[in-house]
Motif scaffolding. Structure first.
Motif, short mmCIF file in Angstrom:
data_model
loop_
_atom_site.label_atom_id
_atom_site.label_comp_id
_atom_site.label_asym_id
_atom_site.label_seq_id
_atom_site.Cartn_x
_atom_site.Cartn_y
_atom_site.Cartn_z
N THR A 83 0.83 -1.20 0.00
CA THR A 83 0.00 0.00 0.00
C THR A 83 0.87 1.25 0.00
O THR A 83 0.56 2.24 -0.67
N GLY A 84 1.99 1.20 0.74
CA GLY A 84 2.89 2.35 0.78
C GLY A 84 3.47 2.68 -0.58
O GLY A 84 3.52 3.84 -0.98
N ALA A 85 3.90 1.65 -1.31
CA ALA A 85 4.45 1.88 -2.66
C ALA A 85 3.38 2.39 -3.59
O ALA A 85 3.63 3.25 -4.44
N ALA A 86 2.16 1.88 -3.43
CA ALA A 86 1.06 2.35 -4.26
C ALA A 86 0.78 3.83 -4.02
O ALA A 86 0.52 4.59 -4.96
N GLU A 87 0.86 4.25 -2.78
CA GLU A 87 0.62 5.66 -2.45
C GLU A 87 1.72 6.56 -3.00
O GLU A 87 1.47 7.69 -3.41
N ARG A 88 2.96 6.04 -3.04
CA ARG A 88 4.07 6.84 -3.60
C ARG A 88 3.95 6.96 -5.11
O ARG A 88 4.46 7.90 -5.70
N GLY A 89 3.34 5.97 -5.74
CA GLY A 89 3.14 6.03 -7.19
C GLY A 89 4.36 5.64 -8.00
O GLY A 89 4.39 5.86 -9.21
N HIS A 90 5.36 5.06 -7.34
CA HIS A 90 6.58 4.65 -8.05
C HIS A 90 7.17 3.45 -7.34
O HIS A 90 7.27 3.42 -6.11
N CYS A 91 7.59 2.45 -8.12
CA CYS A 91 8.14 1.24 -7.51
C CYS A 91 9.02 0.51 -8.53
O CYS A 91 8.68 0.44 -9.72
N LEU A 92 10.15 -0.04 -8.05
CA LEU A 92 11.02 -0.83 -8.90
C LEU A 92 11.34 -2.18 -8.25
O LEU A 92 12.35 -2.80 -8.58
N SER A 93 10.50 -2.64 -7.34
CA SER A 93 10.74 -3.93 -6.70
C SER A 93 10.60 -5.06 -7.71
O SER A 93 9.85 -4.95 -8.69
N SER A 94 11.30 -6.15 -7.47
CA SER A 94 11.27 -7.28 -8.41
C SER A 94 9.86 -7.81 -8.65
O SER A 94 9.47 -8.03 -9.81
N PRO A 95 9.04 -8.06 -7.61
CA PRO A 95 7.68 -8.56 -7.88
C PRO A 95 6.87 -7.61 -8.74
O PRO A 95 6.15 -8.04 -9.65
N TYR A 96 6.98 -6.31 -8.45
CA TYR A 96 6.22 -5.35 -9.27
C TYR A 96 6.74 -5.30 -10.70
O TYR A 96 5.95 -5.21 -11.65
N VAL A 97 8.06 -5.36 -10.90
CA VAL A 97 8.62 -5.31 -12.25
C VAL A 97 8.10 -6.48 -13.08
O VAL A 97 7.69 -6.32 -14.24
N HIS A 98 8.09 -7.69 -12.49
CA HIS A 98 7.53 -8.85 -13.21
C HIS A 98 6.06 -8.61 -13.56
O HIS A 98 5.62 -8.88 -14.69
N TRP A 99 5.32 -8.09 -12.60
CA TRP A 99 3.89 -7.84 -12.79
C TRP A 99 3.66 -6.82 -13.90
O TRP A 99 2.83 -7.01 -14.78
#
Length: 261
Positions: A83-99
């Motif tokens: 939820t925190g990453a969603a609120e920031r609006g930016h993410c480069l974590s491996s699970p999100y990158v795959h998604w």
């Protein structure tokens, strides 16, 4: 990888003009290139491109990093984003990158991505290189699975501020891949008369410059007219400038680009 002489950017292009623009870009399929991202045109760019791309097989690049509100909600529901990453609006974590890579393929109507940029890592909380390590790990896995050909780093001012430099990116990709034969092949940065890092920095390993990471790498300058705000004009120290130069790498009054670039 194809070396394009002209690329079609889709950040601020009018949605009704997109199909015609792809047709024009496809006029020379040996040199054309399309650049897009899942957050361009309010999250519609990739889906709007899909029908035209189905008719004209020209290479394209897309991105991972910035999230639209809809993508953030979907990723949280799928358990790939906090939820925190969603609120920031930016993410480069491996699970999100795959998604996001999977979503990019679906939206573009392609089962294989030509080039994926890690988008503005300087926007991350914490160390940009640690964020890029996570992203590179996922992107190397995507390449190993045959889902993408190459990846790169897109930045607005990462080289200007010294946050990023190409030798360090090359070392990071080598560490992640376990070999110098990694899939990092491109950098993207703005270029204009007042944003000339791509041309003004020395092309040496010692310099913090936008030098391609390998002999077959590519540097992709983008014109900032359609991808953010111009820096202050006239530039500091120019004959027409009435403002003293700032000691910082970026002039203090230069506006930062919108977060979605």
């Amino acid at each position: 990888m194809t070396s394009a002489s002209l690329g079609l950017g889709t950040y601020r292009i009018h949605s009704l003009a997109l199909s015609d623009a792809v047709i024009r870009a496809a006029a020379d399929p040996t040199s054309a290139w399309i650049d897009t991202a899942p957050n361009y045109l309010n999250g519609q760019a990739q889906s709007l491109l899909a029908p035209a791309l189905a008719q004209h097989r020209i290479p394209d690049s897309t991105k991972i990093g910035f999230l639209t509100d809809r993508a953030a909600r979907d990723a949280v529901l799928d358990g790939t984003l906090t939820t925190g990453a969603a609120e920031r609006g930016h993410c480069l974590s491996s699970p999100y990158v795959h998604w996001q890579c999977s979503r990019n393929r679906t939206e573009l109507g392609r089962d294989h991505l030509d080039l994926v940029f890690a988008h503005n890592s300087e926007q991350t909380d914490g160390d940009p290189y640690e964020a890029l390590r996570d992203a590179f790990t996922a992107l190397e896995a995507e390449a190993a699975a045959g889902a993408l050909s190459t990846y790169g780093v897109a930045t607005w001012d990462g080289f200007d501020t010294g946050t990023l430099n190409v030798p360090a990116l090359h070392r990071l990709a080598t560490e992640v891949a376990g070999t110098e034969h990694h899939h990092l092949r491109a950098i993207q940065l703005p270029v204009s008369l007042v944003t000339a890092t791509a041309f003004t920095r020395p092309w040496t390993k010692e310099a913090r410059s936008p030098r391609p990471p390998t002999s077959d790498g590519r540097s992709t300058p983008q014109h900032p007219c359609s991808a953010g705000n111009f820096p202050t004009w006239p530039p500091p120290n120019s004959p027409h400038s009435s403002t003293p130069a700032s000691p910082s790498p970026r002039h203090a009054s230069s506006p930062r680009p919108p977060a979605q670039e």
